[in-house]
Design an enzyme around this catalytic site. Structure first.
Site, short mmCIF file in Angstrom:
data_model
loop_
_atom_site.label_atom_id
_atom_site.label_comp_id
_atom_site.label_asym_id
_atom_site.label_seq_id
_atom_site.Cartn_x
_atom_site.Cartn_y
_atom_site.Cartn_z
N LYS A 83 0.91 -1.12 0.03
CA LYS A 83 -0.13 -0.26 0.07
C LYS A 83 1.07 1.16 0.07
CE LYS A 83 -4.51 0.43 2.18
NZ LYS A 83 -4.98 0.56 3.65
C1 E4P Z 1 -8.69 1.44 3.95
O1 E4P Z 1 -7.58 0.78 3.35
C2 E4P Z 1 -8.53 2.20 5.04
O2 E4P Z 1 -7.56 1.35 5.98
C3 E4P Z 1 -9.78 2.43 5.89
O3 E4P Z 1 -10.63 2.00 5.16
C4 E4P Z 1 -10.00 3.75 6.65
O4 E4P Z 1 -11.19 3.90 7.24
P1 E4P Z 1 -11.59 4.87 8.36
O5 E4P Z 1 -11.77 5.99 7.55
O6 E4P Z 1 -12.77 4.21 8.84
O7 E4P Z 1 -10.28 4.89 9.23
#
Ligand code: E4P
Length: 220
Positions: A83
């Site tokens: 990522k």
């Molecule tokens: C995605 O890869 C992120 O880790 C995640 O969906 C972020 O979610 P949040 O905005 O609820 O922290």
């Protein structure tokens, strides 16, 4: 739509994997930090529990270091998807890692123009954050639809992962929009099962059954 769990918590992952409907996992530095174990150790455990794409994020902010980190992460397990954030350096690292055959999930995407860049860089996945846009009075689901249209227009193979899904309607809307993947916390996945008519209906079926086949001793 593929269902990913957005957690690094092993108990939650075990419960979700047990249901047989979890296709992958997304983590981020905040989720890994919450579990209090080194990234590599935690990710190895996750790979043992879920057999699917497991996103692990780089924490470097400069492309050369991101590339080094990305290569190391990719070596942990064949299912690792690296990522990288949607910054200039992140896109540069994505192009380089993708060129080496390493799959990259470009994260922290908040606009269609950013998503176009992720596709151009050869990203395997792009992660637009629906909930965080809703948080600032912007329609997050509209972004999912716009990205899907742009990718379809040019046949980009990058998968659209609806991230930051906070409740069941987010999941339903992402599926209606045609997102390839939806990632959600364990709590939201669990909520997807619930319907009072299912509980009421099952209760009635079992009572009717018991009346005839248990209370009277009749052979079923
Ligand atoms: C995605 O890869 C992120 O880790 C995640 O969906 C972020 O979610 P949040 O905005 O609820 O922290």
């Amino acid at each position: 739509m593929k269902i990913f769990l957005d957690t690094a918590n092993l108990d939650e992952l075990r419960k979700g994997a047990d249901w047989g409907i979890v296709d992958g996992v997304t983590t981020n530095p905040s989720l890994i930090a919450k579990e209090g174990r080194p990234l590599e150790e935690q990710v190895r455990e996750i790979c043992r529990i879920v057999d699917g794409d497991i996103s692990a994020e780089v924490v470097a902010t400069e492309s050369a270091a991101m590339i080094r980190e990305g290569r190391e992460l990719a070596r942990i397990h064949k299912n690792i998807v690296v990522k990288a954030p949607l910054t200039r350096e992140g896109i540069k690292a994505t192009a380089a890692l993708s060129g080496e055959g390493i799959r990259v999930n470009v994260t922290l995407c908040f606009s269609p123009s950013q998503a176009l860049l992720a596709a151009k860089a050869g990203a395997y996945i792009v992660s637009p954050f629906v909930g965080r846009l809703d948080d600032v009075s912007t329609n997050g689901m509209e972004l999912i639809r716009q990205i899907l249209t742009i990718y379809k227009n040019y046949g980009y193979p990058t998968q659209v992962l609806a991230a930051s899904l906070r409740h069941p309607m987010h999941v339903v809307d992402a599926a209606l929009a045609g997102a390839h993947i939806g990632t959600m916390p364990f709590k939201v996945l669990d909520q997807l099962f619930n319907h009072p008519l299912t509980d009421k209906g099952l209760d009635a079926f079992l009572k009717d059954w018991a009346k005839v086949f248990q209370e009277t001793g009749a052979v079923r």
